[in-house]
Design a protein around this motif. Structure first.
Motif, PDB file in Angstrom:
ATOM      1  N   ARG A 296     -22.762 -34.108  42.287  1.00  0.00           N
ATOM      2  CA  ARG A 296     -23.923 -33.720  41.474  1.00  0.00           C
ATOM      3  C   ARG A 296     -23.857 -32.225  41.207  1.00  0.00           C
ATOM      4  O   ARG A 296     -23.106 -31.501  41.857  1.00  0.00           O
ATOM      5  N   ALA A 297     -24.678 -31.776  40.275  1.00  0.00           N
ATOM      6  CA  ALA A 297     -24.779 -30.340  39.995  1.00  0.00           C
ATOM      7  C   ALA A 297     -25.134 -29.609  41.289  1.00  0.00           C
ATOM      8  O   ALA A 297     -25.995 -30.061  42.046  1.00  0.00           O
ATOM      9  N   GLY A 298     -24.436 -28.519  41.555  1.00  0.00           N
ATOM     10  CA  GLY A 298     -24.656 -27.740  42.775  1.00  0.00           C
ATOM     11  C   GLY A 298     -23.651 -28.039  43.877  1.00  0.00           C
ATOM     12  O   GLY A 298     -23.483 -27.240  44.794  1.00  0.00           O
ATOM     13  N   ASP A 299     -22.970 -29.195  43.816  1.00  0.00           N
ATOM     14  CA  ASP A 299     -21.938 -29.526  44.799  1.00  0.00           C
ATOM     15  C   ASP A 299     -20.697 -28.679  44.550  1.00  0.00           C
ATOM     16  O   ASP A 299     -20.393 -28.330  43.410  1.00  0.00           O
ATOM     17  N   THR A 300     -19.964 -28.375  45.598  1.00  0.00           N
ATOM     18  CA  THR A 300     -18.685 -27.689  45.462  1.00  0.00           C
ATOM     19  C   THR A 300     -17.585 -28.734  45.401  1.00  0.00           C
ATOM     20  O   THR A 300     -17.532 -29.636  46.230  1.00  0.00           O
TER      21      THR A 300
ATOM     22  N   LYS B  57     -18.565 -24.535  42.132  1.00  0.00           N
ATOM     23  CA  LYS B  57     -19.782 -25.350  42.129  1.00  0.00           C
ATOM     24  C   LYS B  57     -19.923 -26.049  40.780  1.00  0.00           C
ATOM     25  O   LYS B  57     -19.665 -25.452  39.740  1.00  0.00           O
TER      26      LYS B  57
ATOM     27  N   GLU C 147     -21.602 -27.169  37.621  1.00  0.00           N
ATOM     28  CA  GLU C 147     -22.715 -26.710  36.791  1.00  0.00           C
ATOM     29  C   GLU C 147     -23.401 -27.902  36.118  1.00  0.00           C
ATOM     30  O   GLU C 147     -24.617 -27.979  36.099  1.00  0.00           O
ATOM     31  N   TYR C 148     -22.580 -28.792  35.535  1.00  0.00           N
ATOM     32  CA  TYR C 148     -23.102 -29.966  34.821  1.00  0.00           C
ATOM     33  C   TYR C 148     -22.206 -31.167  35.080  1.00  0.00           C
ATOM     34  O   TYR C 148     -20.999 -31.014  35.257  1.00  0.00           O
TER      35      TYR C 148
ATOM     36  N   TYR D 268     -16.771 -33.024  35.449  1.00  0.00           N
ATOM     37  CA  TYR D 268     -17.632 -32.002  36.025  1.00  0.00           C
ATOM     38  C   TYR D 268     -17.313 -30.661  35.381  1.00  0.00           C
ATOM     39  O   TYR D 268     -16.161 -30.236  35.360  1.00  0.00           O
TER      40      TYR D 268
ATOM     41  N   VAL E 132     -17.379 -26.748  35.408  1.00  0.00           N
ATOM     42  CA  VAL E 132     -17.447 -25.656  36.377  1.00  0.00           C
ATOM     43  C   VAL E 132     -17.017 -24.356  35.708  1.00  0.00           C
ATOM     44  O   VAL E 132     -16.301 -24.363  34.713  1.00  0.00           O
TER      45      VAL E 132
END
Length: 66
Positions: free
Chosen positions: A6-10, A25, A27-28, A41, A43
């Motif tokens: 999800r957004a925020g995951d590394t 991380k 972003e979208y 993803y 980034v």
């Protein structure tokens, strides 16, 4: 729709150009396609010596270094 991240995951992925593993991380989370979903993803990272927006395919994204 379920995604690995999800957004925020590394996430981590292997860069063919630099032949190393990058991380950033999310972003979208982007969804595309009809029938069979295509998930990637978005980034922002430094790759090949410059800041870039990279779209990492869900199949290439890893939770951590192996």
């Amino acid at each position: 729709m379920m995604t690995k991240f999800r957004a925020g995951d590394t996430i981590y992925w292997y860069c063919d150009k630099e032949q190393c593993v990058h991380n950033a991380k999310v972003e979208y989370v982007n969804f595309a396609g009809a029938g069979f979903p295509d998930i990637n993803y978005e980034v922002h990272t430094i790759c090949c010596g410059e800041e870039q927006t990279v779209f990492v395919d869900e199949n290439d994204a890893m939770e951590r270094l192996l």
